[in-house]
Motif scaffolding. Structure first.
Motif, short mmCIF file in Angstrom:
data_model
loop_
_atom_site.label_atom_id
_atom_site.label_comp_id
_atom_site.label_asym_id
_atom_site.label_seq_id
_atom_site.Cartn_x
_atom_site.Cartn_y
_atom_site.Cartn_z
N LYS A 63 0.63 -1.29 0.02
CA LYS A 63 -0.06 0.04 0.03
C LYS A 63 0.82 1.11 -0.18
O LYS A 63 1.66 1.46 1.01
CB LYS A 63 -0.81 0.03 1.37
CG LYS A 63 -2.22 0.79 1.21
CD LYS A 63 -3.01 0.70 2.23
CE LYS A 63 -4.32 1.34 2.04
NZ LYS A 63 -5.13 0.65 1.14
N ALA B 50 -2.45 -3.33 10.46
CA ALA B 50 -2.57 -3.01 8.99
C ALA B 50 -1.31 -3.06 8.28
O ALA B 50 -1.04 -3.36 7.01
CB ALA B 50 -3.09 -1.48 8.96
N ASP C 250 -5.92 4.72 6.82
CA ASP C 250 -4.92 3.38 6.18
C ASP C 250 -3.48 3.97 6.58
O ASP C 250 -3.11 4.86 6.85
CB ASP C 250 -4.97 3.64 4.85
CG ASP C 250 -6.34 2.42 4.40
OD1 ASP C 250 -6.49 1.57 4.89
OD2 ASP C 250 -6.97 3.14 3.58
#
Ligand code: AMP
Ligand code: GLY
Length: 411
Positions: free
Chosen positions: A114, A242, A276
């Protein structure tokens, strides 16, 4: 054990200090080291990869630890491997994850790590045309190593045009600006996660928070880092999960698929937005000054960890249930112009790890020789007491024109 540490800053002094604490018999060499490392080992002045290989071979060095990225990018690990000399660091191909932002972003995209949306360019006209159509702020990055200066946050199309002109046409970063990455601006807070890679698994360290600006409240010019708090007080267990899922695991898949196999450090520079966790960059070496805060928290024998990683064994990291705050004492004027050569006084009464970043030794005394001079690390059962401990010790140290931030460790 004879150990060679490459580099000359606070990070290398901290690595040597930790190794020596856990292994008092270790014999340390630093290339090129500084006034602090000279007190725990021998400073060398090897210039090239070949000279370094020759030194390690001739002196039967048991382990070489690479501090800064430039040696990795030059391929020192590959040269050591050819001679079967043990070394801890990324090989030349893997070092491209730090050495080229384009390479790193393409790797992230290919393996689903990501990261901010981006495009890469190799000429001014196309880059500028693209930039004009984007939302601002926008981030323009020179592809290659630019000593931490190749990233420009642009507020509007004029800023972007100026940054692109400086990189492509004026070549202010030289070759590093022949390729440029333009990426989406992410709004949030940053966290640094160091980790050990053993060629099979990535084992993360405690998180850290780097304070990059010269002024209190994150104001003023960017620096090499004015202080660190570890663990990062803003980085929660949810963020960590995450990170593991969206960044660590896909990175590992990528490394294994591309046969980028080495024993060394991977440093994840993260941006945590309200939704995020994103990867801004990889560094293939320990952070400076993150190292000066996290190594004093490590309970393991660091040398064992390095040796296990080199042998491809699993490493299990253990951390003191404490916080660390590292305050950087700098020469007044840094990061612009500053004077050096001032005697550093009061070190004898300092009761906490104090690492030398930029000072040299002369007749048993330390004299300032760089912009960032000392890294004073306080430990405590919580962040507040670590901070107090750091600043209490900082206040015992004096040199002319000293300056430091008073808010390291504030959330
Ligand atoms: P890098 O060398 O890529 O880590 O960039 C240096 C610094 O620029 C980072 O530590 C951030 O503070 C900032 N930065 C880089 N990329 C971005 C981005 N996409 N959005 C916001 N800030 C960024
Ligand atoms: N402290 C950030 C770095 O070492 O690049």
């Amino acid at each position: 054990m004879k150990i060679l540490i490459l580099g000359n800053g606070g990070r290398e002094h901290a690595a040597g200090w930790k190794i020596k604490q856990d292994n008092p018999d270790a014999v340390l060499y630093f290339n090129k080291g500084n006034g602090g490392t000279a007190q725990i080992g021998t400073n060398l002045s090897l210039e090239t990869v070949q000279e370094t290989v020759n030194f390690a071979e001739k002196n039967q060095i048991d382990l070489t630890f690479v501090g800064p990225e430039d040696w990795l990018v030059k391929g020192i690990v590959d040269a050591f491997r050819e001679k079967n000399l043990p070394i801890f660091g990324a090989d030349q191909k893997s070092a491209q994850l730090e050495g080229s932002k384009e390479f790193a972003k393409d790797f992230m995209q290919k393996y689903g790590v990501k990261t901010a949306a981006y495009q890469t360019f190799n000429n001014f006209t196309e880059a500028n045309e693209y930039a004009r159509k984007q939302k601002f702020p926008l981030v323009v990055k020179a592809d290659g190593l630019a000593a931490g200066k190749g990233v420009v946050i642009c507020q509007d199309a004029f800023d972007a045009e100026k940054a692109l002109d400086e990189m492509f046409n004026k070549k202010i970063f030289g070759e590093a600006g022949n390729h440029v990455v333009i990426e989406e601006f992410l709004d949030g807070f940053e966290a640094s996660i160091l980790s050990v890679f053993n060629g099979r698994e990535i084992t993360p360290f405690v998180s850290a928070k780097d304070h990059k600006k010269i002024g209190e409240g994150e104001t003023g010019l960017n620096t090499g880092g004015m202080g660190v708090a570890a663990p990062n007080p803003l980085f929660t267990q949810t963020h960590f999960q995450a990170f593991e899922k969206d960044i660590l695991q896909p990175t590992l898949n990528g490394l294994l698929s591309e046969n980028m196999i080495f024993a060394g450090i991977i440093f994840f520079g993260l941006m945590i937005t309200k939704d995020d966790v994103y990867l801004l960059e990889y560094n293939m070496r320990m952070g400076d000054p993150e190292t000066q805060a996290v190594l004093p928290l490590m309970e393991n024998n660091f040398l064992d960890i390095i040796t296990q990683a080199i042998q491809g064994q699993s490493v299990k990291l253990r951390w003191k249930p404490q916080s660390a705050v590292c305050v950087v004492m700098a020469s007044g004027g840094y990061p612009l112009n500053y004077e050096t050569g001032f005697e550093i006084k009061g070190l004898d009464s300092v009761a906490t790890p104090c690492f030398v970043a930029g000072a040299s030794l002369g007749d048993g005394k330390l004299y300032t020789s760089g912009g960032r001079v000392l890294n004073v690390t306080g430990l405590g059962n919580d962040l507040k007491s670590a901070q107090q401990n750091a600043y209490e010790n900082v206040s015992k140290i004096h040199f002319d024109y000293e300056c430091y931030r008073k808010d390291i460790g504030e959330v």
